[in-house]
Every structure is written in structure tokens, then in C-alpha cells.
Design an enzyme around this catalytic site. Structure first.
Site, PDB file in Angstrom:
ATOM      1  N   HIS A 101      21.905  19.517 -26.431  1.00 36.39           N
ATOM      2  CA  HIS A 101      22.895  19.468 -27.499  1.00 36.39           C
ATOM      3  C   HIS A 101      22.200  19.271 -28.846  1.00 36.39           C
ATOM      4  CE1 HIS A 101      26.286  18.145 -29.979  1.00 36.39           C
ATOM      5  NE2 HIS A 101      27.030  18.796 -29.113  1.00 36.39           N
ATOM      6  N   GLU A 173      27.156  26.719 -28.982  1.00 38.25           N
ATOM      7  CA  GLU A 173      27.659  25.825 -30.021  1.00 38.25           C
ATOM      8  C   GLU A 173      26.861  26.042 -31.304  1.00 38.25           C
ATOM      9  OE1 GLU A 173      29.760  22.079 -28.080  1.00 38.25           O
ATOM     10  OE2 GLU A 173      27.633  21.749 -28.425  1.00 38.25           O
TER      11      GLU A 173
END
Length: 275
Positions: A101, A173
Site C-alpha cells: 500500500h 490505487e
């Protein structure tokens, strides 16, 4: 044949212990009765923080919701104070482990080598990596697709060299959309996810992989996306269990779109699914 729409929810570190369990019990109530989960139109997994993993599993017992971790160690055992291994996560019943992430990269300095090692650790322990990729700065869709596919290539090449590859859930993302008021546009999302899907389906070792979109994703987005996107990776917009129910409703509305995917792609995805 219809492949399920995949929904993931990361709670990050927003909710304390009590609120997390309240949320999990509310989601369990939704999951027990929602037709999208009952008929296989949708799959749902949730990623609470480490201390909540076991109690959240207990709260979701008897439902089809799967549980995973927001991180894992690169190693399986040894003198690694403060780390949690993929072996331990698998032992307690986790099915997923998030890796790469943007916040881990930015705040804790995790580079491609670490992300690839964590991907390999998840795979060798029978966990599905939720592998996050995405361009740092806003770019045209075609440019973003090129950059993100190159990032995925680097990570998979290194992870593969550390061990065998297997099904992954790639979470696209774009870093500029994380925490933003609005997600990327449907055109942008579809263009990048299509490129990522092409990369995944080209490698038989990755059969069963899925591509989902995260980055300010929430209710109202899913039905705007085409069959190039397998689902959504939800963050703060899913902290209200009613929002989770709303996105599951959208999975039912979207069923015909997913069914339109070419049959060979559907078969490849279904053949290796472990999540």
C-alpha cells in the site's frame, strides 16, 4: 458463467477495538441475508488491524465473508520483534494479506524489494496477496496504465524469483486518489485495469487473479465501471455498514456487465481462485 464481483474493505487504523467489533457484527448481519453474497454474485473480504483479526473472524463466523491482514512480515519465523508472519496469519484463519500500500511505502519506506518479498511470503503461506499498485502523480490513462503495469511486472518478477507465483488480487490505487474527495474517472480506472488484466492473464501461473480498484472508492462507483474491473477495494467509505450493503446492491445491478466478459477470461479467473 458469471464471475463474482470482489469487494474488499480495509479498516486501516481508523476504528478502535470496540468499534471494529460493532462494525463486524453489523456487516455479519448484512452478509447473512444479502442476495449478492448468497447467490455468489459477490465475494467480500475485510482487513481489520492485527489485534482485531481473531475477534472479527468470530463475529463473521457462519457468513461467507473472508478475513485478512493489512500487512505481513517478509519472513515466516525468527527474531523479528513486532512482526507478524504469514505462517501465523494462515494458522489463525486469514485468507488475504495486503502488501505494497502507498502508505506503507511513503510512511515506512517500503520499496519494491520489500513489497515483492511480502508478496512471496503471502503466496508460500497460502494467502492471497492484495497487491497494491498505482502511479504517484495524476497522468493520462494510457500513461498511468504503462507505469502501473511496469510496476506490477517488477514486483511479480522479484516475487517469482523468491518462490512460485499464484493467484493475486491486484488493487489498483492511484496514489493521487487515495484520501481524495473523488475517485479516478471510470475511463481512467477501466483503461489501467484492462492493462493489468492483460498482464495477469498472459501468465498461467497467475490464473485466478483479480483486479480491483481502490482510491476513494465507495457507493455509486461500481455500476459505472465495465467488465475490465473485478470489483472495489473500499476504505473509509465502507466504515458505515449501510455503505457495504449499498455496494453489494450495486453488485446485483452490475451482474450483466460482468457476464459480458469474454468466456476465456472468466474461465482463467475461476480456474485458480483460492479466495
Amino acid at each position: 458463467m458469471t464471475t463474482p464481483t470482489v469487494l474488499g474493505v480495509s479498516l486501516k487504523m481508523y476504528l478502535g477495538h470496540r468499534r471494529t467489533l460493532q462494525w463486524a457484527h453489523a456487516v455479519a448481519d448484512v452478509a447473512r441475508t444479502h442476495p449478492a453474497l448468497a447467490d455468489g454474485t459477490a465475494e467480500l473480504f475485510v482487513l481489520p488491524s492485527f489485534p482485531q483479526l481473531v475477534p472479527v473472524m468470530d463475529a463473521l463466523a457462519g457468513t461467507p465473508v473472508r478475513v485478512g491482514a493489512q500487512d505481513l512480515a517478509t519472513e515466516d519465523h525468527g527474531p523479528y520483534t513486532g512482526e507478524v508472519s504469514g505462517a501465523a496469519l494462515k494458522e489463525i484463519g486469514c485468507r488475504y494479506a495486503e502488501v505494497g500500500h502507498a502508505e506503507r511505502r511513503r510512511l515506512y519506506g517500503e520499496g519494491d524489494t520489500t513489497v515483492a518479498a511480502k508478496t512471496a511470503a503471502a503466496l508460500r503461506n497460502g494467502l492471497v496477496p492484495v497487491l497494491c499498485v498505482g502511479e504517484r502523480d495524476r497522468a493520462a490513462p494510457a500513461v498511468a496504465a504503462e507505469r502501473t503495469t511496469a510496476e506490477l511486472d517488477r514486483l511479480l518478477a522479484t516475487a517469482g524469483a523468491l518462490g512460485g507465483l499464484g493467484p493475486v488480487t491486484v488493487a489498483y490505487e492511484p496514489q493521487w486518489a487515495i484520501g481524495a474527495p473523488r475517485p479516478a474517472t471510470p475511463e481512467h480506472i477501466s483503461t489501467v485495469c484492462r492493462a493489468l488484466r492483460t498482464r495477469l492473464t498472459a501468465d498461467p501461473r497467475l490464473a485466478g487473479s483479480r483486479v480491483v480498484y481502490g482510491g476513494s472508492a465507495g457507493p455509486g462507483l461500481l455500476t459505472a465501471l465495465g467488465a475490465d474491473v473485478d470489483g472495489l477495494f473500499l476504505g473509509r467509505f465502507a466504515h458505515d455498514p449501510r455503505a457495504v450493503a449499498a455496494v453489494l446492491d450495486e453488485c446485483l445491478d452490475r451482474k450483466g456487465v460482468v457476464s459480458a466478459r469474454p468466456q476465456n477470461a472468466v474461465s482463467e479467473i475461476n480456474s485458480g481462485r483460492t479466495g
